[in-house]
Design a protein around this motif. Structure first.
Motif, PDB file in Angstrom:
ATOM      1  N   PRO A   9       0.822  -1.208   0.000  1.00  0.00           N
ATOM      2  CA  PRO A   9       0.000   0.000   0.000  1.00  0.00           C
ATOM      3  C   PRO A   9       0.857   1.259   0.000  1.00  0.00           C
ATOM      4  O   PRO A   9       2.005   1.265   0.448  1.00  0.00           O
ATOM      5  N   ASP A 251      -5.346   0.132  -0.687  1.00  0.00           N
ATOM      6  CA  ASP A 251      -4.342   0.627  -1.627  1.00  0.00           C
ATOM      7  C   ASP A 251      -3.529   1.793  -1.070  1.00  0.00           C
ATOM      8  O   ASP A 251      -2.392   2.006  -1.480  1.00  0.00           O
ATOM      9  N   SER A 252      -4.130   2.556  -0.164  1.00  0.00           N
ATOM     10  CA  SER A 252      -3.449   3.741   0.365  1.00  0.00           C
ATOM     11  C   SER A 252      -3.770   3.887   1.844  1.00  0.00           C
ATOM     12  O   SER A 252      -4.932   3.881   2.243  1.00  0.00           O
TER      13      SER A 252
END
Length: 417
Positions: A9, A251-252
Motif C-alpha cells: 500500500p 491501496d493507500s
C-alpha cells in the motif's frame, strides 16, 4: 490454490506547507495530500499557492512520489464559481489527483478538467461496496472510506469492487459522522464543512442543573471543570494492525494531520513506512516492533485507539477525566549540515535546549541515537550554554554521522506537583 500476491500500500502523509511536503517525502511517504487556496476543509492550514504546488510536484517527481489536492468542501450556491479554472490549473501543474466530496465539484472537475483523476473524500461517507461501485462507474479512480467502516466491512468491500481503496490509519478522529458536523457553525459561526471548523468537540464542558426561572447550578464538584463530560474522541493508530490492512487490499494508508508539525509528519511517515516495508519483505515472519509503537507515542497529543475498525468506540475512546501519562517529547531542531572531519553539526533551533540536555537524533529509515549536549556555539562562533531564540543557528559536536534533514527532539522534564 495459488495465493494472491500482496500489494504494497501507499503511505499517504499530510502536508500543510511546502516544508512539510518535502519532509514527509524525505521520511518515506509515497504520496502527500495538500490544500489549495480554495475548496478545501482546512482554511487555517498553510494552504498552497499554485507556484508552491508546482514546486511541490517537481520535488515529488524527483523522489518518485505523488501529490494530491484536497478540494472536499460542501459547496453552497456560488461556492463553485471558478472551480473549472482551479481544476484545470491543478491538472496542468501535474497534480496526481484531487480529493472531492461534493457531486457538483466532481462534475465540474470531470467535465472541465478531463484527465485529472478524482478521489472521493471521506467526507462523502462511503461505507459499502455499492457506493464504491457507483463512484467507480462515475469515473472516479479511488474512494477514501468513511472512518466508521469496520475491518469486517472493509474486507467485504474489497471483495466486491475493484476501485482503489484509501483508509485512514493514524491521526485525529471526528466525533461526528465522517466530519459532517455543524457544532462549529452553531457555537462559533464557523462552517466546518466549508473549511472553518473551530473543533467545538474539543472544548471543555461542564454539567449544569437549570431549573425553570432559577439560577443554574453546577453539578460537578466545587463548580470546577474536570472534563467529566466530553465530546472529544481519542486519536487513531493502526500501527499494530498493518497485516489486516494489507491483506484486505487497502491501496493507500492515510495519515491525518495537515496542521501538524514537521516533527509529527516525519515521525509518523517514518514509522509506517518502516513497518510496511518490514511486512512486505517477509509477511510470514513479520513481527511488530515495540519501538515503532513507542516512536508514535513521542508525537501523540491524545490517547490512541483503533477507531471503528474492531469495535464501536465506547467511553474508553473518548477524552474525559484523568488522562493516562504519556511520554512527552519536544521537537528542538533540525540538522542543516555536518562536517565529517570535525564531527560538528550545524543545527536550526526549533525549541529551546541547553548544554547538558539529553537529546535524540533521528532520520529516515528509522535511524536513531541519543547523546548529551556537551557544548555549542552561536553563529558568531561564541560558546553558549543554551539556545533560546526561535530558528537560531547553532553548531555542536555530534557523536555519530548525521545528515541534512535529520531531526532532533528531547524529552520534556517531568513537572512535579
Amino acid at each position: 490454490m495459488q495465493k494472491t500476491a500482496l500489494k504494497r500500500p501507499e503511505v499517504l502523509a499530510p502536508a500543510g506547507t511546502l516544508e512539510k511536503l518535502k519532509t514527509a517525502i524525505h521520511y518515506g511517504a509515497d504520496a502527500v495530500y495538500i490544500g489549495g487556496d480554495a475548496y478545501g476543509l482546512r482554511s487555517r492550514a498553510g494552504n498552497f499557492s499554485f507556484e508552491e504546488m508546482a514546486e511541490g510536484v517537481a520535488f515529488a517527481n524527483e523522489h518518485k512520489a505523488k501529490v494530491y489536492v484536497a478540494a472536499n468542501m460542501v459547496t453552497h450556491e456560488g461556492n463553485e464559481k471558478g472551480a473549472g479554472d482551479f481544476f484545470r490549473t491543478l491538472r496542468d501543474i501535474g497534480i496526481s489527483a484531487v480529493i472531492v466530496s461534493d457531486p457538483a465539484l466532481i462534475e465540474i472537475c470531470a467535465t472541465e478538467a478531463p484527465g485529472l483523476p478524482i478521489h472521493l473524500s471521506t467526507q462523502a461517507s462511503a461505507t459499502n461496496y455499492e457506493t464504491l461501485e457507483f463512484w467507480r462507474e462515475e469515473g472516479l479512480e479511488r474512494v477514501v472510506l468513511a472512518r466508521e467502516v469496520s475491518m469486517e466491512e472493509l474486507a467485504e468491500i474489497r471483495k466486491n469492487t475493484s476501485i482503489q481503496i484509501e483508509a485512514f490509519i493514524h491521526g485525529a478522529m471526528c466525533i461526528s459522522y465522517s466530519g459532517r458536523c455543524t457544532l462549529s457553525n452553531h457555537m462559533s459561526m464557523r462552517d466546518a464543512n466549508r473549511g472553518g471548523c473551530s473543533q467545538s468537540c474539543r472544548w471543555k464542558y461542564e454539567l449544569f442543573d437549570m431549573p425553570f426561572a432559577k439560577e443554574h447550578r453546577s453539578l460537578t464538584e466545587n463548580g470546577e471543570v474536570t472534563e467529566e463530560f466530553s465530546m472529544s474522541a481519542v486519536d487513531m493508530s493502526m500501527i499494530e494492525h498493518i497485516p489486516d490492512l494489507v491483506q484486505n487490499g487497502v491501496d493507500s494508508l492515510k495519515i491525518e494531520g495537515r496542521m501538524k508539525s514537521i516533527h509529527y509528519v516525519s515521525t509518523v511517515a517514518n514509522v509506517y513506512k518502516t513497518a510496511i516495508d518490514s511486512y512486505m519483505a517477509d509477511p510470514e515472519n513479520y513481527v511488530l516492533k515495540q519501538e515503532w509503537v513507542d516512536e508514535l507515542w513521542k508525537v501523540a497529543q491524545r490517547e490512541l485507539s483503533t477507531g471503528f475498525y474492531y469495535h464501536t468506540p465506547t467511553e474508553n475512546e473518548q477524552l474525559f477525566g484523568p488522562r493516562r501519562k504519556i511520554p512527552v517529547y519536544q521537537f528542538i531542531g533540525e540538522v542543516l549540515s555536518y562536517d565529517e572531519s570535525s564531527g560538528i553539526a550545524t543545527i536550526r533551533q526549533r525549541n529551546h535546549f541547553s548544554v547538558g540536555d539529553e537529546i535524540e537524533f533521528y532520520g529516515p529509515n528509522f535511524e536513531h541515537f541519543h547523546q548529551n549536549v556537551m557544548e555549542m556555539k552561536n553563529e558568531d562562533d561564541e560558546s553558549i550554554d543554551r539556545a533560546p531564540n526561535p530558528m537560531m543557528i547553532v553548531t555542536m559536536p555530534v557523536a555519530q554521522v548525521v545528515k541534512p534533514g535529520d531531526m532532533i527532539r528531547r524529552k520534556k522534564p517531568e513537572v512535579t506537583k
